[in-house]
Design an enzyme around this catalytic site. Structure first.
Site, PDB file in Angstrom:
ATOM      1  N   GLU A  43      63.209  23.137  90.596  1.00  0.00           N
ATOM      2  CA  GLU A  43      63.474  23.300  92.285  1.00  0.00           C
ATOM      3  C   GLU A  43      63.995  22.140  92.691  1.00  0.00           C
ATOM      4  O   GLU A  43      63.833  20.811  92.310  1.00  0.00           O
ATOM      5  CB  GLU A  43      62.147  23.427  92.840  1.00  0.00           C
ATOM      6  N   GLU A  80      64.397  19.359 103.275  1.00  0.00           N
ATOM      7  CA  GLU A  80      63.254  20.046 104.026  1.00  0.00           C
ATOM      8  C   GLU A  80      62.833  19.091 105.125  1.00  0.00           C
ATOM      9  O   GLU A  80      62.981  17.875 105.098  1.00  0.00           O
ATOM     10  CB  GLU A  80      62.110  20.072 102.942  1.00  0.00           C
TER      11      GLU A  80
END
Length: 335
Positions: free
Chosen positions: A138, A143
């Site tokens: 990932e 974020e």
């Protein structure tokens, strides 16, 4: 129209010996009135255990949760009952439609702030359905949680269990920002508005996930293990705005490409006419936008016409190379 614009911007530039250049290979400008489902899939529902994070939202395909306006995609999290969920939002991915390995990926985004909000621009390995997470890898390009005055860039992978490594950088939450990674065979680097804030090596044996194709994800999650739940200070609806996403490929030109300046390659009506220097005799290959080899031919002529009308319409890359001298030329074409 988006493909035509991408083709114009993506024409490979030639450079001097050893110079590295970036060529725009793919872009999403969100210029239409509805989401392009030839590029994007909607994630729908609550996923497995809140999408693996105990998230609280139900992802929908409703234009109330995702709409396009004036070239910007709006991802809207709302406080509303949907099934067993008290919140709705939107999440899209490019799995099976646009994948990439290495290169530069960037997006211009403005994110919402608030307790329990979790907007993200990230990617997963295309082989997730075969190997599972975190073995697929990932890459979290951006974020953000709650009211933090910084964003996070992180890698997740498997090394006898889940491992991760991340860094942060401060930002102004009230503005659009460019979030970007540059990814090659040895490392991944994270940038905010062109400022490098993290570099991570991917050369060790346990980093094999980061040498495989990835797909893109954009979403606004509500709640979850990391941000916690919204509270009475959280303002809904909460909106993430995405102006564009652009993917570039790196080109390093060597002295063997000296013939390139004398080459003519023209695509029209599904056909490619080419004229290479008289001293060049070559093979050619054709790849689709995801890098899949579509045609490989050992033709030895330095001029001619190639019929590609049987291929799927869209952007492709045609590559000519001479196995004897080693020179190579590539060009983006639109079929």
């Amino acid at each position: 129209m988006r493909l035509i614009i991408s083709l114009i911007l993506a024409t490979c530039s030639l450079a001097s010996n050893g110079q590295t250049t970036w060529s725009l290979s793919w872009s999403e400008e969100f210029s239409g009135s509805t989401l392009n489902t030839e590029t994007w899939n909607y994630d729908i529902g609550t996923g497995n255990w809140g999408w693996g994070n105990n998230e609280l939202q139900y992802y929908t395909t409703s234009p109330q949760n995702l709409y396009l306006e004036n070239g910007v995609a709006h991802f809207v999290a709302k406080q509303q009952t949907f099934g067993t969920s008290n919140y709705t939002s939107a999440r899209i991915n490019s799995s099976g439609k646009f994948n990439f390995t290495y290169g530069r990926l960037e997006a211009r985004i403005k994110i919402p702030m608030g307790q329990g909000l979790w907007p993200a621009f990230w990617g997963l390995g295309q082989n997730i359905n075969q190997v599972g997470w975190p073995s697929c890898g990932e890459i979290d390009i951006m974020e953000h949680v709650n009211n933090n005055d910084y964003i996070n860039g992180t890698l997740h992978w498997d090394q006898n269990g889940h491992q991760y490594n991340g860094s942060t950088i401060s930002f102004d939450p009230n503005a659009f920002h460019q979030y970007m990674i540059e990814w090659d065979e040895s490392k991944i680097q994270w940038y905010l508005d062109g400022i490098l804030f993290k570099t991570m090596s991917i050369t060790s044996n346990n980093m094999g996930a980061f040498h495989q194709p990835f797909f893109i994800i954009l979403n606004v999650a509500v709640g979850g293990l990391w941000p916690g739940s919204p509270d009475n200070t959280t303002v809904f609806p909460a909106e993430m705005q995405v102006d564009y996403i652009r993917y570039y490929e790196k080109n390093t030109v060597s002295t063997s490409e000296i013939y390139s300046k004398d080459a003519t390659i023209i695509a029209h009506d599904g056909k490619v006419n080419y004229q290479l220097p008289a001293t060049a005799y070559c093979a050619y290959s054709v790849y689709n936008i995801t890098g899949q080899l579509m045609i490989e031919n050992q033709n030895r002529s330095n001029s001619g016409e190639i019929d590609l009308s049987h291929l799927e319409k869209g952007i492709h890359v045609i590559q000519f190379n001479d196995p004897e001298t080693g020179w190579t030329i590539r060009k983006k074409i639109c079929i």
